[in-house]
Design an enzyme around this catalytic site. Structure first.
Site: not given
Length: 270
Positions: A81, A112
Site C-alpha cells: 500500500e 515457518e
C-alpha cells in the site's frame, strides 16, 4: 523474566457455540477495544524504530518485513500500500512471507519452521547495512523470523520486531523490539484476531509516520499518491481545490498536465 505465551492462553469466554450471533459480536468487539490501549503502551518503542527507519531511508536504505502466516500477509499488505499511497518505488518497502508468494493465499506447511530461509529470501534483494528488517510474529517464536533477524544482526543490518508476547525470543534478538501484549484471544490462540489487529495498527503507524517524516505528505494530504483509477483522480482534484482557488474543471486539467497533486501545488505556488 519468564516467557509466557499469552497469545496461546485459554479464552476468557466459554461455550462459544452456544452464544447468539449478537453475543458473539458483542464479545469480539469488547476484546477488540483493548487493542489500541495495548498499542499505546508501546508507543515509545515504535517511535525509536521509526526514527531509525527514517535515518536509514535518508541514506538510501529500504524497509523489509519478514513473517509467516497472518504476520507475513500483514507485512505484505502494508508494503504493497505504500507505492499507491505515497508515490514511492515498489522496492522501498518490501514484504516477504515464509513459503514465498504462494503462501499469501494458501498456507505452506512447515515454511515457518525453517530458520535459514528468511536470510536466503532477503539476499535476493541484495540486502545491505542501510536497510532495516522488521520481523513480525504474534507468538514471537517463529524460527523463520528469528533466524532471519539473527543473520541480519551478524551482517550489521538494523533489526526491529513486532510480537504480541512479552519478553519473547524474537524480542531478545531484535535491536528495536516492539511488544503489543493483547492477552488471550476471544477464540483461543487465534492470533489473526487481536494480535493481527495490533500488528496492523503498528504497521500503519510505522510507514505513515516514516513517509510523513520523509516529506511524502503535505498538510494532511497524500500529495504524491498514484492516480491509478478514477476515484483517486477525483480525490486528487478535490485536494487541489482545497489548496488552490480553482474550480473542478480547472483543477482537473492542471492535474492531467502535471501528473500529481504535489506538482500542481508547487507549480501554482511558484
Amino acid at each position: 523474566m519468564t516467557f509466557i505465551k499469552t497469545t496461546e492462553q485459554q479464552s476468557q469466554y466459554e461455550h462459544l457455540e452456544t452464544m447468539s450471533v449478537s453475543t458473539l459480536l458483542f464479545n469480539i468487539n469488547k476484546e477488540d477495544k483493548t487493542v489500541p490501549l495495548a498499542v499505546e503502551r508501546a508507543l515509545p518503542a515504535i517511535e525509536k524504530l521509526v526514527h531509525v527507519i527514517v535515518s536509514k531511508m535518508k541514506l538510501g536504505g529500504r524497509l523489509f518485513y519478514i513473517g509467516a502466516g497472518t504476520s507475513g500477509r500483514l507485512g505484505i499488505l502494508d508494503a504493497s500500500e505504500c507505492p499507491p499511497t505515497f508515490g514511492v518505488p515498489s522496492d522501498l518497502v518490501i514484504g516477504i512471507i515464509a513459503g514465498g508468494d504462494s503462501a499469501i493465499r494458501k498456507a505452506v506447511e512447515n515454511a515457518e519452521d525453517d530458520s535459514t530461509q528468511a536470510w536466503l529470501d532477503l539476499e535476493k534483494y541484495a540486502i545491505n547495512k542501510n536497510d532495516v528488517v522488521i520481523g513480525i510474529a504474534a507468538s514471537g517464536t517463529t524460527p523463520y523470523v528469528i533466524g532471519g533477524l539473527e543473520k541480519c544482526n551478524e551482517n550489521n543490518i538494523t533489526t526491529g520486531s513486532i510480537a504480541c508476547n512479552e519478553s519473547s525470543p524474537l524480542s531478545m534478538v531484535a535491536q528495536f523490539p516492539i511488544e503489543i501484549v493483547v492477552g488471550a484471544e476471544f477464540l483461543t490462540a487465534s492470533s489473526r484476531m487481536k494480535a493481527g489487529t495490533a500488528q496492523k495498527l503498528v504497521l500503519n503507524m510505522i510507514t505513515t509516520a516514516t513517509m510523513i517524516q520523509l516529506g511524502k505528505v503535505k498538510g494532511n494530504k497524500m500529495v504524491d499518491m498514484q492516480l491509478s483509477n478514477s476515484k483517486l483522480v477525483d480525490r486528487a482534484v478535490k485536494m487541489i481545490m482545497d489548496e488552490i482557488p480553482l474550480n473542478y474543471q480547472q483543477a482537473s486539467e492542471l492535474l492531467e498536465k502535471k501528473g500529481s497533486v504535489r506538482r500542481v501545488i508547487d507549480f501554482y505556488n511558484k
